[in-house]
Design a protein around this motif. Sequence first.
Motif, PDB file in Angstrom:
ATOM      1  N   CYS A 370       0.312 -28.604  37.598  1.00  0.00           N
ATOM      2  CA  CYS A 370      -0.436 -27.346  37.893  1.00  0.00           C
ATOM      3  C   CYS A 370      -1.857 -27.293  38.051  1.00  0.00           C
ATOM      4  O   CYS A 370      -2.406 -27.677  37.296  1.00  0.00           O
ATOM      5  CB  CYS A 370      -0.086 -26.239  36.630  1.00  0.00           C
ATOM      6  SG  CYS A 370      -0.557 -24.769  36.649  1.00  0.00           S
ATOM      7  N   GLY A 450       1.999 -23.784  34.421  1.00  0.00           N
ATOM      8  CA  GLY A 450       3.442 -24.262  34.584  1.00  0.00           C
ATOM      9  C   GLY A 450       3.275 -25.668  34.842  1.00  0.00           C
ATOM     10  O   GLY A 450       2.497 -26.285  34.518  1.00  0.00           O
ATOM     11  N   CYS A 453       3.818 -26.053  41.452  1.00  0.00           N
ATOM     12  CA  CYS A 453       4.238 -24.615  41.985  1.00  0.00           C
ATOM     13  C   CYS A 453       5.655 -24.792  42.527  1.00  0.00           C
ATOM     14  O   CYS A 453       6.250 -23.679  42.639  1.00  0.00           O
ATOM     15  CB  CYS A 453       3.176 -24.785  43.257  1.00  0.00           C
ATOM     16  SG  CYS A 453       1.512 -24.076  42.925  1.00  0.00           S
ATOM     17  N   CYS A 456       8.150 -23.842  39.357  1.00  0.00           N
ATOM     18  CA  CYS A 456       7.230 -22.698  38.271  1.00  0.00           C
ATOM     19  C   CYS A 456       8.022 -21.390  38.594  1.00  0.00           C
ATOM     20  O   CYS A 456       8.362 -20.987  39.659  1.00  0.00           O
ATOM     21  CB  CYS A 456       5.779 -22.389  38.791  1.00  0.00           C
ATOM     22  SG  CYS A 456       5.004 -21.325  37.474  1.00  0.00           S
ATOM     23  N   SER A 468       8.376 -21.630  45.125  1.00  0.00           N
ATOM     24  CA  SER A 468       8.827 -21.908  44.255  1.00  0.00           C
ATOM     25  C   SER A 468      10.250 -22.129  44.720  1.00  0.00           C
ATOM     26  O   SER A 468      10.911 -21.094  45.225  1.00  0.00           O
ATOM     27  CB  SER A 468       8.924 -21.139  42.865  1.00  0.00           C
ATOM     28  OG  SER A 468       9.847 -21.811  42.011  1.00  0.00           O
TER      29      SER A 468
END
Length: 512
Positions: A370, A450, A453, A456, A468
């Motif tokens: 992240c 998170g 990506c 997440c 995502s």
Amino acid sequence: MNENALNANVGLKLRGLRLARNIKQTDAAKDLGVSPAYLNLIEKGKRVMPFPLLWKALRYFDQDPEQFMSTLGEGRVDEALAKLLDEPLLKSLDIDSESLQSLSAEPKLAGTVAALFNLYKNTRTQLENVLAQLNVEESARMNATPGSSAGPRFDYSPFDEVSDFLESHHNYFPELEEQAESMRRDFKLGRLLSSPQLVPLLEERFGYRVRLEAASSGSSVVRRLDAENQELTLSPDLTEQPLKFQLAASIGILMLDKEKLVERIVGAARTRHAETLRLIKVHLANYFAGALMLPYGEFFKDVERTRYDVELLSNLFGTTYETVAHRLCNLSDPKRRGLPFHFLRSDIAGNISKRYSGTGIKFASGGGSCGKWAVHLAFLNPSQLTRQYSMMPDGTSYFCFAKVQLQPIEGSIVRGTAYSIGLGTHAENAKYLAYGLPTTDLRKDAVPSGISCRFCERTDCNQRAAASYRFAFSFDEYTKKDCFFSPLLVHEAGRAESLDKAPRRRNKGEEN
């Protein structure tokens, strides 16, 4: 130019002159008064061209001797082969321009070599793409079917296997701690170790001679153990702290071999990759180096006294910030247990080159993470310690801190290295740390973050780099979120639908 290169160059140029005139090798040999086999060896650079024969050949091909001799140093290499010199994959083979020049004397062979290498590169790229796609599909299937059995991980590298091995042992190996303590007692080593103290240890315990020698041009090797000559060669460019660590790690490798500790620690466990055991051995040797330089008992006392002040600890023990950060992740002795930490080392592009999860945090496969994590944000203020609370989508919160370590070469960071060293622990442990931040409302103060990506669950992140897999990708040209990849919620995508449902204005020609 050496003799072999000169022979190859002369033969190559004569072959080029013959082919340019469309003269068969047998006909040229007959006219020059030599056998076809001998001329073939000359053209391949495997025989010395006698001057009388060379002069005869130049008259035969109507060439000016002075002009011909002046071009011998040019060393023309087949264009397709010349491009291979810049290929990183081929640099490990130590192929020089003279070798390629000799190979250029065989045009068909040269073309075949270049074609095979390019075919290999293309095939490897296609294989990597297929494996990546299979992994994506497998991950999507697992997410779509909770509770389903785990399938094969197509991107499960030897490094992933080593990380799992370390986590299964809580990154604590009492056998190595005992060996390090025993060695410190035998050689009466004090609190602060120096490289001159470690050299006699290598010589007396293992019979190895230590010498400093610069690596050959183009090589980045800083340490080499030669078992046959019982010699350890180190780069003279190593400063005291990395030099000390390389000496200690070399002692660790020799100790592991002598005591057969790798086999005892790994046991009967089978590894998926052939390289994994060698990587485990390297990690165990580095672990031993940390234990030798930072003895558990004394280090643990100072860790608690300084409240995990990594910078202060690195000064107290005369070692690097990264070495202390690693050692903090080893404090899992049941009788003297430290706080659990996860560890990350990232470069400025966000590539994770080291990672360890002592807190249970999940890392994304493939090394990504992240962009909101402290280990990445530290590059915004490389001279300062970056600290923050981070909260995952499931509500789990951590306190994280990171520091950038710069190692320029010739005054240039671009030529050197720039890494961010990140540590994190559970948010409730922040009060035990010298770097801890006060908070009265963790949910308000924590940075929403998170894992990566692609996996997440957040719908409100303004720094998404990809959509995502957890959401069906939907797009509404009438609605713009602060980030293009953020999932579009149902109540947010109302513009297009409202336009469709709005009363349509009648044209003047339409009836009431």
